[in-house]
Write an enzyme that holds these catalytic residues in place. Structure first.
Site, PDB file in Angstrom:
ATOM      1  CB  VAL A  13      -0.989   0.196   1.083  1.00  0.00           C
ATOM      2  CG1 VAL A  13      -1.670   1.276   1.509  1.00  0.00           C
ATOM      3  CG2 VAL A  13      -2.295  -1.159   1.050  1.00  0.00           C
ATOM      4  CG  ASP A  32       9.006  -0.188   5.922  1.00  0.00           C
ATOM      5  OD1 ASP A  32       7.893  -0.536   5.104  1.00  0.00           O
ATOM      6  OD2 ASP A  32       9.305  -1.357   6.577  1.00  0.00           O
ATOM      7  CE  LYS A  37       8.420  -4.237   2.405  1.00  0.00           C
ATOM      8  NZ  LYS A  37       8.224  -5.020   3.548  1.00  0.00           N
ATOM      9  CB  THR A  86      -4.037  -3.771  10.639  1.00  0.00           C
ATOM     10  OG1 THR A  86      -4.405  -3.800   9.155  1.00  0.00           O
ATOM     11  CG2 THR A  86      -3.851  -2.689  11.058  1.00  0.00           C
ATOM     12  CB  SER A 121      -7.865  -2.922   6.516  1.00  0.00           C
ATOM     13  OG  SER A 121      -7.389  -2.615   5.425  1.00  0.00           O
ATOM     14  CB  CYS A 261      -7.629  -7.245   2.420  1.00  0.00           C
ATOM     15  SG  CYS A 261      -6.429  -5.784   2.333  1.00  0.00           S
ATOM     16  NE  ARG A 327       1.011  -9.646   3.054  1.00  0.00           N
ATOM     17  CZ  ARG A 327       0.799  -8.321   3.153  1.00  0.00           C
ATOM     18  NH1 ARG A 327       1.006  -7.677   4.384  1.00  0.00           N
ATOM     19  NH2 ARG A 327       0.472  -7.636   2.010  1.00  0.00           N
TER      20      ARG A 327
HETATM   21  N1  LIG Z   1      -2.043  -5.654   0.402  1.00  0.00           N
HETATM   22  C1  LIG Z   1      -3.057  -4.886  -0.160  1.00  0.00           C
HETATM   23  O1  LIG Z   1      -3.650  -5.322  -1.301  1.00  0.00           O
HETATM   24  C2  LIG Z   1      -4.126  -4.109   0.493  1.00  0.00           C
HETATM   25  C3  LIG Z   1      -5.480  -3.554  -0.026  1.00  0.00           C
HETATM   26  C4  LIG Z   1      -5.917  -2.630   0.634  1.00  0.00           C
HETATM   27  C5  LIG Z   1      -5.731  -2.265   2.000  1.00  0.00           C
HETATM   28  N2  LIG Z   1      -4.531  -3.033   2.819  1.00  0.00           N
HETATM   29  C6  LIG Z   1      -4.403  -2.664   4.098  1.00  0.00           C
HETATM   30  O2  LIG Z   1      -3.192  -1.527   4.192  1.00  0.00           O
HETATM   31  C7  LIG Z   1      -2.397  -2.008   5.198  1.00  0.00           C
HETATM   32  C8  LIG Z   1      -0.865  -2.096   4.709  1.00  0.00           C
HETATM   33  O3  LIG Z   1      -0.876  -3.441   4.068  1.00  0.00           O
HETATM   34  P1  LIG Z   1       0.406  -3.905   3.068  1.00  0.00           P
HETATM   35  O4  LIG Z   1      -0.212  -4.891   2.356  1.00  0.00           O
HETATM   36  O5  LIG Z   1       0.933  -2.645   2.478  1.00  0.00           O
HETATM   37  O6  LIG Z   1       1.361  -4.641   4.105  1.00  0.00           O
HETATM   38  P2  LIG Z   1       2.777  -4.386   3.929  1.00  0.00           P
HETATM   39  O7  LIG Z   1       3.404  -5.795   4.986  1.00  0.00           O
HETATM   40  O8  LIG Z   1       2.968  -5.204   2.484  1.00  0.00           O
HETATM   41  O9  LIG Z   1       3.576  -3.263   4.435  1.00  0.00           O
HETATM   42  C9  LIG Z   1       3.554  -2.671   5.682  1.00  0.00           C
HETATM   43  C10 LIG Z   1       4.814  -2.116   5.736  1.00  0.00           C
HETATM   44  O10 LIG Z   1       5.042  -1.453   7.007  1.00  0.00           O
HETATM   45  C11 LIG Z   1       6.126  -1.503   7.500  1.00  0.00           C
HETATM   46  N3  LIG Z   1       5.849  -1.118   9.164  1.00  0.00           N
HETATM   47  C12 LIG Z   1       5.545  -2.342  10.113  1.00  0.00           C
HETATM   48  N4  LIG Z   1       5.527  -1.492  11.288  1.00  0.00           N
HETATM   49  C13 LIG Z   1       5.965  -0.208  10.960  1.00  0.00           C
HETATM   50  C14 LIG Z   1       6.108   0.941  11.795  1.00  0.00           C
HETATM   51  N5  LIG Z   1       5.844   0.833  12.983  1.00  0.00           N
HETATM   52  N6  LIG Z   1       6.819   1.988  11.354  1.00  0.00           N
HETATM   53  C15 LIG Z   1       7.009   1.978   9.833  1.00  0.00           C
HETATM   54  N7  LIG Z   1       6.610   0.975   9.215  1.00  0.00           N
HETATM   55  C16 LIG Z   1       6.182  -0.193   9.748  1.00  0.00           C
HETATM   56  C17 LIG Z   1       6.381  -2.762   7.318  1.00  0.00           C
HETATM   57  O11 LIG Z   1       7.883  -3.312   7.302  1.00  0.00           O
HETATM   58  C18 LIG Z   1       6.013  -3.279   5.793  1.00  0.00           C
HETATM   59  O12 LIG Z   1       7.152  -2.844   5.012  1.00  0.00           O
HETATM   60  C19 LIG Z   1      -2.812  -3.208   6.086  1.00  0.00           C
HETATM   61  O13 LIG Z   1      -3.694  -2.626   7.105  1.00  0.00           O
HETATM   62  C20 LIG Z   1      -3.698  -3.558   4.821  1.00  0.00           C
HETATM   63  O14 LIG Z   1      -4.881  -4.619   5.511  1.00  0.00           O
HETATM   64  C21 LIG Z   1      -3.681  -3.787   2.006  1.00  0.00           C
END
Ligand SMILES: NC(=O)c1ccc[n+]([C@@H]2O[C@H](COP(=O)([O-])OP(=O)(O)OC[C@H]3O[C@@H](n4cnc5c(N)ncnc54)[C@H](O)[C@@H]3O)[C@@H](O)[C@H]2O)c1
Length: 416
Positions: A13, A32, A37, A86, A121, A261, A327
């Site tokens: 995201v 991050d 990364k 989340t 989310s 999600c 995941r």
């Molecule tokens: N992947 C999807 O398709 C998608 C779509 C819509 C919503 N979401 C929601 O968006 C959110 C993120 O999902 P994602 O798929 O991008 O996850 P992800 O794991 O790909 O990315 C999250 C990033 O946050 C970093 N992180 C964790 N804790 C941190 C902190 N305290 N400070 C800074 N960085 C930190 C992690 O290292 C990771 O790189 C979730 O809530 C997910 O449900 C995801």
């Protein structure tokens, strides 16, 4: 416009959002906690299937795009957008630790009039009941000297049809002034904003979008089991039903539900509903049906390929096509159950180099005519576009197709 934005969490995201903000003229700071990364970005190497190395190199070379593990870099930004994971806890309950951690690390760097937007989310109430008190506990008055909003992310990794910018963006604020602050920034990033009355509505919107998929896919999985006994092709049924010009939305069966999600968000709602003394019977039933789906696939395969030591090749480990995300992927339990059943199992997935299981490292097996004819069966679990299906069709002895890739059911192709 307030032109300095920090994106907290640069995953599926956060990184595309950071790049979009940069394209829209913002000064962007990406944070991050995952050093790997940050290293990847500094080497110009993409870690997301939707972004090429070239896309990453273009942006990281810009003086207006910074990235770090150090939260100190957000000192002078106007807006902070939080995109951290989340997930579920071991008890299948909301795990907000990443969100708590991000807010705690941002806290020392907050300054007057900044805007904080949560995009992760989460269950309805999180922004008002968890984030707001945390900020106010540190002396900030939300809506007066700091602004807080929630805007759910709707990105669909692997989907080439809808760019992030063109997906209507639901936005909300804890107060009217918070919504105004968010609108002032987001109107420069997204084509269409959809303001809603409260952060609760915005949080619930996201959960409802995903829960309706969760429930409807489970329904299709149940229908696929019934259809098999009826000798009816459920894919043909859904395709025919889809010709109805109104009132029918197509969903298809598969090995199960995956990703960060769809299998997760309904359980966030379940947890919250239970806190309020409400049962979630639809969600519970859908989960039960979906969780059984890998067993159903393995059972169907084992009815045909009986010999314990038979060799099977699964195609695709990721939870959906054309991405590198495993995941919660249902393909993984299918793979693991086949191994446990005594089959010799390999996989082919151009997006996943290795898979650790049972103390063994399985590696992606490149497809070739001789290797395909060496397997007793090939199981299509994820239908990545770049897999050579013609080669599979020509050389596999038996095919089990959970994605209707081959659109046929025959003596050698079993449509599951
Ligand atoms: N992947 C999807 O398709 C998608 C779509 C819509 C919503 N979401 C929601 O968006 C959110 C993120 O999902 P994602 O798929 O991008 O996850 P992800 O794991 O790909 O990315 C999250 C990033 O946050 C970093 N992180 C964790 N804790 C941190 C902190 N305290 N400070 C800074 N960085 C930190 C992690 O290292 C990771 O790189 C979730 O809530 C997910 O449900 C995801």
């Amino acid at each position: 416009m307030n032109n300095k934005v920090a994106i907290i969490g640069l995953g599926y995201v956060g990184l595309p959002l950071a790049i979009l903000c940069h394209q829209k003229g913002f000064d962007v700071t990406g944070i991050d906690i995952d050093q790997a990364k940050i290293n990847s970005l500094s080497q110009g190497i993409s870690y997301l299937a939707d972004l090429s190395d070239g896309d990453v190199q273009e942006v990281v070379q810009s003086p207006k795009f910074k990235y770090a593990t150090d939260f100190g870099k957000v000192n002078d930004v106007d807006t902070m957008i939080i995109c951290v994971p989340t997930p579920l806890s071991a008890q299948s309950e909301p795990n907000l630790n990443y969100l708590h951690h991000a807010i705690e690390r941002l806290m020392p760097h907050l300054k007057q009039n900044q805007l904080i937007v949560v995009e992760s989310s989460t269950y309805p109430g999180t922004t008002e009941e968890v984030i707001k008190p945390k900020l106010e506990g540190n002396g900030w008055k939300v809506g007066h000297d700091l602004f807080l909003g929630y805007s759910p992310e709707r990105i669909d990794p692997g989907n080439q049809l809808f760019s992030l910018e063109n997906i209507p963006k639901v936005i909300s604020g804890v107060t009217e002034s918070c919504l105004d602050a968010l609108t002032n920034v987001y109107q420069h990033i997204f084509r269409e904003l959809v303001p809603v009355k409260s952060t609760r509505v915005a949080e619930m919107t996201k959960i409802v979008e995903n829960t309706q998929r969760f429930i409807n896919i489970s329904f299709m999985n149940e229908l696929s089991r019934i259809s098999e006994k009826l000798d009816v092709d459920i894919w043909e049924v859904v395709t025919a039903a889809s010709t109805k010009p109104y009132g029918f939305t197509p969903y298809f069966p598969g090995p199960g539900i995956g990703g960060h999600c769809i299998p997760v968000d309904p359980l966030y709602l379940k947890w919250k509903a239970e806190q309020l003394g409400v049962k979630t019977e639809f969600i519970d039933l859908a989960k039960k049906i979906n969780d059984k789906q890998p067993d159903y696939i393995v059972e169907r395969v084992s009815q045909v390929v009986k010999h314990d030591k038979a060799k099977l090749l699964t195609i695709g480990l990721t939870y959906k096509k054309d991405i590198n995300d495993i995941r919660e992927s249902a393909s993984i339990p299918v793979f693991q159950r086949l191994v446990r059943s005594g089959y010799q199992v390999d996989y082919h997935d151009p997006f996943i180099e290795n898979l650790e299981f049972n103390g063994h490292t399985h590696s992606n097996k490149p497809l070739s005519a001789p290797m395909l004819s060496d397997y007793d069966g090939v199981i299509i679990l994820t239908d990545h576009s770049q897999v050579n299906y013609e080669l599979i069709k020509k050389h596999a002895k038996l095919i089990f197709d959970t994605r209707n890739r081959f659109q046929e059911d025959s003596n050698t192709i079993y449509k599951l």
